[in-house]
Scaffold this motif. Structure first.
Motif, PDB file in Angstrom:
ATOM      1  N   LEU A   1     -28.799  23.510  47.347  1.00 13.30           N
ATOM      2  CA  LEU A   1     -28.834  23.640  45.898  1.00 13.30           C
ATOM      3  C   LEU A   1     -28.387  25.011  45.401  1.00 13.30           C
ATOM      4  N   THR A   2     -28.167  25.951  46.314  1.00 15.86           N
ATOM      5  CA  THR A   2     -27.745  27.285  45.921  1.00 15.86           C
ATOM      6  C   THR A   2     -26.390  27.635  46.515  1.00 15.86           C
ATOM      7  N   ALA A   3     -26.234  27.501  47.816  1.00 10.94           N
ATOM      8  CA  ALA A   3     -25.001  27.925  48.485  1.00 10.94           C
ATOM      9  C   ALA A   3     -23.873  26.899  48.390  1.00 10.94           C
ATOM     10  N   VAL A   4     -24.209  25.631  48.422  1.00 14.62           N
ATOM     11  CA  VAL A   4     -23.208  24.551  48.464  1.00 14.62           C
ATOM     12  C   VAL A   4     -22.816  24.133  47.051  1.00 14.62           C
ATOM     13  N   THR A   5     -21.535  23.841  46.865  1.00 13.46           N
ATOM     14  CA  THR A   5     -21.068  23.245  45.619  1.00 13.46           C
ATOM     15  C   THR A   5     -21.015  21.741  45.833  1.00 13.46           C
ATOM     16  N   LEU A   6     -21.827  21.024  45.092  1.00 11.87           N
ATOM     17  CA  LEU A   6     -21.879  19.564  45.210  1.00 11.87           C
ATOM     18  C   LEU A   6     -20.920  18.950  44.196  1.00 11.87           C
ATOM     19  N   PRO A   7     -20.319  17.798  44.519  1.00 12.73           N
ATOM     20  CA  PRO A   7     -19.448  17.152  43.557  1.00 12.73           C
ATOM     21  C   PRO A   7     -20.234  16.676  42.338  1.00 12.73           C
ATOM     22  N   SER A   8     -19.601  16.680  41.193  1.00 12.26           N
ATOM     23  CA  SER A   8     -20.264  16.175  39.990  1.00 12.26           C
ATOM     24  C   SER A   8     -20.198  14.656  39.978  1.00 12.26           C
ATOM     25  N   ASP A   9     -20.997  14.038  39.095  1.00 13.28           N
ATOM     26  CA  ASP A   9     -20.998  12.585  38.972  1.00 13.28           C
ATOM     27  C   ASP A   9     -19.601  12.023  38.745  1.00 13.28           C
ATOM     28  N   SER A  10     -18.820  12.734  37.940  1.00 14.93           N
ATOM     29  CA  SER A  10     -17.502  12.215  37.580  1.00 14.93           C
ATOM     30  C   SER A  10     -16.532  12.206  38.759  1.00 14.93           C
ATOM     31  N   SER A  11     -16.825  12.990  39.790  1.00 14.56           N
ATOM     32  CA  SER A  11     -15.927  13.026  40.933  1.00 14.56           C
ATOM     33  C   SER A  11     -16.341  12.055  42.031  1.00 14.56           C
TER      34      SER A  11
ATOM     35  N   VAL B   1     -28.272  28.046  31.961  1.00 10.95           N
ATOM     36  CA  VAL B   1     -27.591  26.854  31.493  1.00 10.95           C
ATOM     37  C   VAL B   1     -26.799  26.307  32.679  1.00 10.95           C
ATOM     38  N   CYS B   2     -27.217  25.160  33.188  1.00  7.90           N
ATOM     39  CA  CYS B   2     -26.533  24.562  34.328  1.00  7.90           C
ATOM     40  C   CYS B   2     -26.857  23.073  34.359  1.00  7.90           C
ATOM     41  N   ARG B   3     -26.075  22.367  35.133  1.00  2.78           N
ATOM     42  CA  ARG B   3     -26.319  20.946  35.316  1.00  2.78           C
ATOM     43  C   ARG B   3     -27.456  20.801  36.324  1.00  2.78           C
ATOM     44  N   CYS B   4     -28.444  20.014  35.980  1.00  2.00           N
ATOM     45  CA  CYS B   4     -29.534  19.761  36.913  1.00  2.00           C
ATOM     46  C   CYS B   4     -29.001  18.982  38.103  1.00  2.00           C
ATOM     47  N   VAL B   5     -29.488  19.321  39.258  1.00  3.84           N
ATOM     48  CA  VAL B   5     -29.137  18.603  40.473  1.00  3.84           C
ATOM     49  C   VAL B   5     -30.056  17.400  40.572  1.00  3.84           C
ATOM     50  N   GLU B   6     -29.464  16.243  40.783  1.00  8.74           N
ATOM     51  CA  GLU B   6     -30.227  15.000  40.935  1.00  8.74           C
ATOM     52  C   GLU B   6     -30.496  14.777  42.421  1.00  8.74           C
ATOM     53  N   ILE B   7     -31.770  14.646  42.764  1.00  9.24           N
ATOM     54  CA  ILE B   7     -32.180  14.476  44.160  1.00  9.24           C
ATOM     55  C   ILE B   7     -32.964  13.178  44.281  1.00  9.24           C
TER      56      ILE B   7
ATOM     57  N   VAL C   1     -40.823  22.242  43.430  1.00  6.71           N
ATOM     58  CA  VAL C   1     -41.433  22.879  42.259  1.00  6.71           C
ATOM     59  C   VAL C   1     -41.522  24.388  42.493  1.00  6.71           C
ATOM     60  N   ASN C   2     -41.970  24.782  43.689  1.00  7.05           N
ATOM     61  CA  ASN C   2     -42.086  26.206  44.013  1.00  7.05           C
ATOM     62  C   ASN C   2     -40.733  26.898  44.067  1.00  7.05           C
ATOM     63  N   ALA C   3     -39.674  26.148  44.337  1.00  4.86           N
ATOM     64  CA  ALA C   3     -38.332  26.732  44.443  1.00  4.86           C
ATOM     65  C   ALA C   3     -37.791  27.152  43.079  1.00  4.86           C
ATOM     66  N   LYS C   4     -38.330  26.577  42.004  1.00  6.13           N
ATOM     67  CA  LYS C   4     -37.932  26.930  40.637  1.00  6.13           C
ATOM     68  C   LYS C   4     -36.426  26.863  40.422  1.00  6.13           C
ATOM     69  N   ILE C   5     -35.852  25.759  40.800  1.00 10.86           N
ATOM     70  CA  ILE C   5     -34.433  25.532  40.552  1.00 10.86           C
ATOM     71  C   ILE C   5     -34.309  24.265  39.713  1.00 10.86           C
ATOM     72  N   ALA C   6     -33.346  24.249  38.822  1.00 12.80           N
ATOM     73  CA  ALA C   6     -33.188  23.101  37.930  1.00 12.80           C
ATOM     74  C   ALA C   6     -32.798  21.868  38.746  1.00 12.80           C
ATOM     75  N   ASN C   7     -33.708  20.904  38.807  1.00 14.23           N
ATOM     76  CA  ASN C   7     -33.408  19.668  39.511  1.00 14.23           C
ATOM     77  C   ASN C   7     -34.283  18.559  38.979  1.00 14.23           C
ATOM     78  N   ASN C   8     -33.833  17.354  39.206  1.00 13.92           N
ATOM     79  CA  ASN C   8     -34.618  16.162  38.931  1.00 13.92           C
ATOM     80  C   ASN C   8     -34.829  15.485  40.271  1.00 13.92           C
ATOM     81  N   LEU C   9     -36.071  15.408  40.680  1.00 10.53           N
ATOM     82  CA  LEU C   9     -36.410  14.820  41.966  1.00 10.53           C
ATOM     83  C   LEU C   9     -37.024  13.453  41.719  1.00 10.53           C
TER      84      LEU C   9
END
Length: 156
Positions: free
Chosen positions: A145-155, A11-17, A35-43
Motif C-alpha cells: 500500500l506504500t511502495a507498490v503502485t497498484l492499477p486503478s479500477d479503470s485499468s 487526498v488520495c484514492r482509497c485502496v480497496e482490500i 487500522v493501526n497502519a493509518k493508511i486510507a483503505n477500505n477493508l
C-alpha cells in the motif's frame, strides 16, 4: 461482510482490500493491523471462497461492491478453498490483474510452490504470535500500500 474505512488527511484514492479469511480472530487481527497502519483503505471481509468469488465478480448482494486492488487470501477455507479462489482469479481475464497475497498458516513447501504456480503475488505465513502477526500486516501495508503502485479500477 465487514467494511472498515480509514480516513487519511491526504487526498488520495482509497485502496480497496478484500480479506478472505474464515477465522474471525485472524480477521480481527488483520483489521486491527490496518487500522493501526493509518493508511486510507477500505477493508472488506468475507469468510469463504464462494463469497469471495461473488464479491470479486460483483454478483448478488455484491453487485455494487468496489473492485479490490488487493486480496488477502487464506488457503484453508471451508468449501471452495483458497487455492481454488486463486485459480479462478488468476485465470479470469477480468480479475487476473488484482494482486493476491496468500496469507495463511501453511508452511508446507507444496502449498508455497502451488501458490506461486497459480500466480499468487506473494505468500506470507501467518505468525502465531499476536505481535508478530500485527507486524506482518504492517509489512503488507508498507509494501503493497506504500511502495507498490497498484492499477486503478479503470485499468483492470
Amino acid at each position: 461482510m465487514v467494511n472498515n474505512s480509514i480516513e487519511n488527511s491526504q487526498v488520495c484514492r482509497c485502496v480497496e482490500i478484500l480479506l478472505v479469511e474464515d477465522s474471525p480472530s485472524d480477521a480481527n487481527l488483520t483489521m486491527k493491523g490496518f487500522v493501526n497502519a493509518k493508511i486510507a483503505n477500505n477493508l472488506h471481509w468475507v469468510e469463504d471462497g464462494e463469497t469471495a468469488m461473488n464479491y470479486l465478480r460483483q454478483q448478488g448482494e455484491f453487485a455494487d461492491a468496489p473492485r479490490p486492488d488487493l486480496v488477502l487470501l487464506d488457503l484453508n477455507l471451508p468449501g471452495m478453498d483458497g487455492r481454488e479462489v486463486l485459480t479462478e482469479v488468476k485465470y479470469d481475464p477480468s480479475l487476473k490483474r488484482i494482486q493476491v497475497v496468500v496469507l495463511t498458516t501453511s508452511t508446507d513447501e507444496q502449498d508455497i510452490l502451488h501458490s506461486y504456480n497459480l500466480h499468487a503475488n506473494c505468500h506470507i505465513t501467518k505468525p502465531i504470535d499476536i505481535y508478530q502477526f500485527i507486524e506482518a500486516v504492517q509489512l503488507i501495508k508498507d509494501f503493497w500500500l506504500t511502495a507498490v503502485t497498484l492499477p486503478s479500477d479503470s485499468s483492470i
